[in-house]
Design an enzyme around this catalytic site. Structure first.
Site, PDB file in Angstrom:
ATOM      1  N   TYR A   1       0.843  -1.207   0.000  1.00  0.00           N
ATOM      2  CA  TYR A   1       0.000   0.000   0.000  1.00  0.00           C
ATOM      3  C   TYR A   1       0.879   1.257   0.000  1.00  0.00           C
ATOM      4  CZ  TYR A   1      -3.312   3.540   1.746  1.00  0.00           C
ATOM      5  OH  TYR A   1      -4.080   4.672   1.910  1.00  0.00           O
TER       6      TYR A   1
ATOM      7  N   ALA B   1       4.002   1.493  -0.852  1.00  0.00           N
ATOM      8  CA  ALA B   1       4.774   1.542  -2.102  1.00  0.00           C
ATOM      9  C   ALA B   1       3.898   2.069  -3.240  1.00  0.00           C
ATOM     10  CB  ALA B   1       5.318   0.153  -2.427  1.00  0.00           C
TER      11      ALA B   1
HETATM   12  N1  LIG Z   1      -9.134   6.885   5.457  1.00  0.00           N
HETATM   13  C1  LIG Z   1      -7.863   7.222   5.635  1.00  0.00           C
HETATM   14  O1  LIG Z   1      -7.362   7.355   6.770  1.00  0.00           O
HETATM   15  C2  LIG Z   1      -6.978   7.454   4.444  1.00  0.00           C
HETATM   16  C3  LIG Z   1      -5.703   7.981   4.645  1.00  0.00           C
HETATM   17  C4  LIG Z   1      -4.892   8.211   3.562  1.00  0.00           C
HETATM   18  C5  LIG Z   1      -5.337   7.919   2.280  1.00  0.00           C
HETATM   19  N2  LIG Z   1      -6.575   7.398   2.106  1.00  0.00           N
HETATM   20  C6  LIG Z   1      -7.011   7.104   0.749  1.00  0.00           C
HETATM   21  O2  LIG Z   1      -8.241   7.742   0.498  1.00  0.00           O
HETATM   22  C7  LIG Z   1      -9.016   6.970  -0.421  1.00  0.00           C
HETATM   23  C8  LIG Z   1     -10.384   6.690   0.174  1.00  0.00           C
HETATM   24  O3  LIG Z   1     -10.214   6.051   1.434  1.00  0.00           O
HETATM   25  P1  LIG Z   1     -11.453   5.697   2.370  1.00  0.00           P
HETATM   26  O4  LIG Z   1     -10.912   5.492   3.734  1.00  0.00           O
HETATM   27  O5  LIG Z   1     -12.556   6.666   2.148  1.00  0.00           O
HETATM   28  O6  LIG Z   1     -11.884   4.267   1.763  1.00  0.00           O
HETATM   29  P2  LIG Z   1     -13.197   3.399   2.024  1.00  0.00           P
HETATM   30  O7  LIG Z   1     -12.738   1.991   2.124  1.00  0.00           O
HETATM   31  O8  LIG Z   1     -14.011   3.972   3.148  1.00  0.00           O
HETATM   32  O9  LIG Z   1     -14.029   3.594   0.673  1.00  0.00           O
HETATM   33  C9  LIG Z   1     -13.487   3.161  -0.524  1.00  0.00           C
HETATM   34  C10 LIG Z   1     -14.563   3.190  -1.594  1.00  0.00           C
HETATM   35  O10 LIG Z   1     -13.964   2.702  -2.805  1.00  0.00           O
HETATM   36  C11 LIG Z   1     -14.786   1.650  -3.340  1.00  0.00           C
HETATM   37  N3  LIG Z   1     -13.915   0.701  -4.019  1.00  0.00           N
HETATM   38  C12 LIG Z   1     -13.053  -0.180  -3.455  1.00  0.00           C
HETATM   39  N4  LIG Z   1     -12.438  -0.899  -4.400  1.00  0.00           N
HETATM   40  C13 LIG Z   1     -12.895  -0.446  -5.600  1.00  0.00           C
HETATM   41  C14 LIG Z   1     -12.631  -0.782  -6.946  1.00  0.00           C
HETATM   42  N5  LIG Z   1     -11.770  -1.753  -7.270  1.00  0.00           N
HETATM   43  N6  LIG Z   1     -13.284  -0.108  -7.917  1.00  0.00           N
HETATM   44  C15 LIG Z   1     -14.174   0.863  -7.605  1.00  0.00           C
HETATM   45  N7  LIG Z   1     -14.475   1.211  -6.349  1.00  0.00           N
HETATM   46  C16 LIG Z   1     -13.841   0.570  -5.349  1.00  0.00           C
HETATM   47  C17 LIG Z   1     -15.504   1.054  -2.156  1.00  0.00           C
HETATM   48  O11 LIG Z   1     -16.707   0.417  -2.557  1.00  0.00           O
HETATM   49  C18 LIG Z   1     -15.750   2.297  -1.289  1.00  0.00           C
HETATM   50  O12 LIG Z   1     -16.925   2.965  -1.712  1.00  0.00           O
HETATM   51  C19 LIG Z   1      -8.183   5.712  -0.708  1.00  0.00           C
HETATM   52  O13 LIG Z   1      -7.428   5.885  -1.875  1.00  0.00           O
HETATM   53  C20 LIG Z   1      -7.267   5.627   0.504  1.00  0.00           C
HETATM   54  O14 LIG Z   1      -6.075   4.916   0.234  1.00  0.00           O
HETATM   55  C21 LIG Z   1      -7.408   7.157   3.164  1.00  0.00           C
END
Ligand SMILES: NC(=O)c1ccc[n+]([C@@H]2O[C@H](COP(=O)([O-])OP(=O)(O)OC[C@H]3O[C@@H](n4cnc5c(N)ncnc54)[C@H](O)[C@@H]3O)[C@@H](O)[C@H]2O)c1
Length: 253
Positions: A162, A164
């Site tokens: 992740y 990376a």
């Molecule tokens: N939440 C955090 O603390 C955090 C921190 C840093 C970065 N991020 C990044 O922010 C983004 C969103 O994170 P989040 O916590 O809201 O995630 P989450 O898991 O709450 O939501 C992710 C959404 O993406 C959808 N999804 C998953 N795989 C998919 C695919 N293959 N195709 C289409 N849709 C797909 C899921 O159905 C869901 O609606 C991500 O890229 C994550 O890496 C999150």
């Protein structure tokens, strides 16, 4: 206050992973700024709820079921967007994260886990950006915003692939900004810190909250308003950048 430079009225935005969490926050913020939204999510039930909330804000919205790791499905997403809305102005590559299987110690990462995490967090952004760019190049305008992570900047013990992948997203952002700039397409990224979006370890959250100089964890809106800035003309001379939106939480293991 009237700030037309942030106004996105009439613009069309695809938000991947817009069914919940940060992606949903981004959908609602872009809609508040005036954009019409395509919610591209793998899960259709949550996407339908996001669409409903966008419509109550007075914007047009549709959900297109998409697995962002599958090029044919991404092609379909972009084609349908242009068919229905006539244009694609903004792409937010938000879908990503880790599954339970991906959260194993670095030396236990298997080839299968590695591939799945890189596909979801890096290949997906390559596919969506390259496929959307074909349309944006024809239009001679566009805007791509990638959601990276603070894990791009520190040892990623919770999921090595992740971290990376997210470091790769930062580099891809610079490359795409370089090659797409001449077509009037900007490419930027946002690196969120800790933003609780699902069930998590309360002790770890509390440790992180205390270590953050601002004394709180992030909320989806923190990320979403930064997306509105990058999506709008307020950032028209900004490209190839990664903005940390993380409350200056220390990047230590
Ligand atoms: N939440 C955090 O603390 C955090 C921190 C840093 C970065 N991020 C990044 O922010 C983004 C969103 O994170 P989040 O916590 O809201 O995630 P989450 O898991 O709450 O939501 C992710 C959404 O993406 C959808 N999804 C998953 N795989 C998919 C695919 N293959 N195709 C289409 N849709 C797909 C899921 O159905 C869901 O609606 C991500 O890229 C994550 O890496 C999150």
């Amino acid at each position: 206050m009237n700030l037309p430079v942030f106004d996105l009225t009439g613009r069309t935005a695809i938000v991947t992973g817009g069914g919940r969490g940060i992606g949903k926050g981004i959908c609602l913020a872009l809609a508040q700024a005036g954009a019409n939204i395509i919610v591209a999510n793998r899960d259709t039930a949550t996407a339908a709820e996001t669409v409903r909330e966008i419509e109550t804000l007075g914007r047009k919205s549709i959900a297109i079921q998409t697995d962002v790791c599958q090029s044919a499905q991404v092609e379909n997403l972009v084609n349908k967007t242009v068919e229905v809305f006539g244009t694609l102005d903004i792409l937010v590559n938000n879908a990503g994260g880790t599954t339970k299987e991906m959260r194993v110690p670095p030396l236990q990462v298997t080839e299968e886990i590695w591939d799945a995490a890189i596909d979801l967090n890096l290949k997906s952004i390559f596919l969506c950006s390259q496929i959307a760019a074909k349309t944006m190049i024809q239009q001679k305008k566009g805007n791509i915003i990638n959601i990276s992570s603070w894990y791009a900047y520190m040892p990623s013990l919770v999921s090595m692939p992740y971290g990376a992948a997210k470091a790769g997203v930062n580099n891809l952002t610079q490359t795409m900004a370089h090659v797409l700039g001449p077509y009037n397409i900007r490419v930027n990224a946002i690196a969120p810190g800790a933003v609780p979006t699902g069930p998590g370890d309360p002790e770890m959250r509390e440790r992180r909250r205390k270590s953050c100089p601002l004394g709180r964890l992030g909320v989806p809106e923190d990320i979403a308003w930064a997306v509105v800035y990058f999506a709008s003309d307020a950032s028209s001379y900004v490209t190839g950048q990664v903005l940390s939106v993380d409350g200056a939480i220390p990047k230590i293991v």
